[in-house]
Motif scaffolding. Structure first.
Motif, PDB file in Angstrom:
ATOM      1  N   ILE A 176       0.975  -0.941  -0.003  1.00 25.98           N
ATOM      2  CA  ILE A 176      -0.147   0.280   0.145  1.00 25.98           C
ATOM      3  C   ILE A 176       0.619   1.186   0.094  1.00 25.98           C
ATOM      4  O   ILE A 176       1.720   1.211   0.742  1.00 25.98           O
ATOM      5  N   ASN A 177       0.524   2.213  -0.664  1.00 28.28           N
ATOM      6  CA  ASN A 177       1.720   3.183  -0.789  1.00 28.28           C
ATOM      7  C   ASN A 177       0.637   4.698  -1.102  1.00 28.28           C
ATOM      8  O   ASN A 177      -0.220   4.450  -1.194  1.00 28.28           O
ATOM      9  N   ILE A 178       1.060   5.403   0.267  1.00 22.72           N
ATOM     10  CA  ILE A 178       0.643   6.687   0.234  1.00 22.72           C
ATOM     11  C   ILE A 178       1.536   7.971   0.206  1.00 22.72           C
ATOM     12  O   ILE A 178       2.932   8.164   0.316  1.00 22.72           O
ATOM     13  N   CYS A 179       0.987   8.281  -0.797  1.00 18.64           N
ATOM     14  CA  CYS A 179       2.057   9.231  -2.416  1.00 18.64           C
ATOM     15  C   CYS A 179       1.109  10.751  -0.879  1.00 18.64           C
ATOM     16  O   CYS A 179      -0.074  11.410  -1.365  1.00 18.64           O
ATOM     17  N   ILE A 180       1.578  11.563  -0.193  1.00 20.57           N
ATOM     18  CA  ILE A 180       1.671  13.226   0.289  1.00 20.57           C
ATOM     19  C   ILE A 180       2.590  14.211  -0.275  1.00 20.57           C
ATOM     20  O   ILE A 180       3.484  13.911  -0.455  1.00 20.57           O
TER      21      ILE A 180
END
Length: 330
Positions: A213-217
């Motif tokens: 799961i990748n979270i892009c901020i």
């Protein structure tokens, strides 16, 4: 990174200086000259290592909360942990994820911009299979998700908004809202291609299935809270929390009730005397009339006191504290 010389290279360098083939002054001069380093403006680093560590701490907490949430919802073994935290151009992030994947776009009020969560198909389909009563195995889907499947995904990740809110609450109060659900990364043109983003990668295990799961901020989200991502802020914040906890504990302790006993005296008698007690008999105690009484807290002597009367009730007045007495001495 500076080049590290091997032992053979060091020996050769010392030999050249000793034989006069190389001048030590020239070496020193070269070191003093200004060296040029290649810098790629397309990969400009906008966050310090200290700030990246703070973002990592936030999402380690988020990973623990998400693990608990998914395990409760799926009734299955779930483990989520932070693998890496990197800052890359948005274009590079989009190229690194599969062409068919699950993308959630969260609004982060009151912060500007949107947070993107990408769920790898392995994990997404295992999660879907478990929701529909399966064992949580990865399934292969060539076509798009059905409307029912999309609704199930959206309901699941809308419920997970609380975990995101709680994880970020250590830095800023946010109200995350799932605004969009997408399967094709090419339709996610919310950020400029060369914009620096922080990508938090979470290794996710659901049952026997493993994925990411990748979270892009985006930078626009983090920009207002950058000062709060420093070690100084975290230490100060933790210090304030400790002071608040200490004050609350102190107030609670002040309300705690304890048992006090004033020992008027003691004596020893025989069983024969005890059996022959009659009304009017006098029992002589070992306590001198002019000596202070012992005031005990849970049978531990703590103060010297003198007896008296206050508001028509028998009372004692504390004279002094008994020092050097503890449970080990008793």
């Amino acid at each position: 990174m500076d080049e590290v010389l091997s032992q053979n290279e060091i020996d050769a360098l010392l030999s050249a200086i000793s034989s006069g083939e190389m001048d030590a002054d020239e070496l020193k001069k070269e070191e003093e000259e200004k060296k040029i380093r290649v810098y790629d403006f397309k990969r400009a680093l906008r966050f310090s290592k200290d700030q990246i560590r703070s973002i990592s701490r936030i999402h380690e907490n988020y990973a623990r909360m998400l693990t608990t949430f998914f395990a409760t919802q799926l009734r299955s073994y779930v483990n989520i942990s932070v693998t890496s935290v990197d800052q890359v151009p948005y274009e590079e992030f989009i190229r690194s994820i599969p062409k068919k994947t699950i993308l959630n776009l969260y609004g982060m009020e009151p912060l500007d911009g949107n947070l993107i969560m990408e769920i790898n198909p392995n994990i997404a389909y295992a999660l879907l299979d478990r929701l529909l009563g399966g064992k949580g195995s990865t399934i292969t889907k060539d076509g798009n998700l059905t409307e029912i499947e999309k609704t199930l995904f959206m309901q699941m990740f809308e419920k997970a908004e609380d975990a995101l809110r709680d994880a970020w609450s250590s830095v800023v109060e946010i109200e995350p809202v799932l605004e969009e659900f997408e399967e094709n990364p090419q339709f996610m043109q919310k950020i400029a291609p060369n914009e620096t983003v922080v990508v938090v990668s979470l290794t996710t295990v659901i049952g026997e299935t493993t994925g990411m799961i990748n979270i892009c901020i985006p930078h626009v989200i983090l920009e207002p809270i950058i000062p709060k991502l420093s070690v100084h802020y975290w230490m100060q914040s933790n210090s304030n929390k400790d002071e608040q906890a200490y004050g609350k504990m102190q107030q609670n302790l002040k309300k705690t009730e304890v048992e006090l006993k004033a020992i008027l005296g003691a004596t020893t008698i025989s069983i024969h005397d005890f059996l022959n007690f009659q009304q009017g008999d006098i029992i002589s105690l070992d306590q001198p009339i002019d000596a202070p009484l012992l005031l005990s807290i849970y049978d531990q002597p703590k103060f010297f006191a003198q007896p008296g009367k206050f508001k028509n009730k028998m009372s004692v007045q504390i004279l002094e504290e008994i020092k050097g007495v503890n449970e080990d001495d008793e």
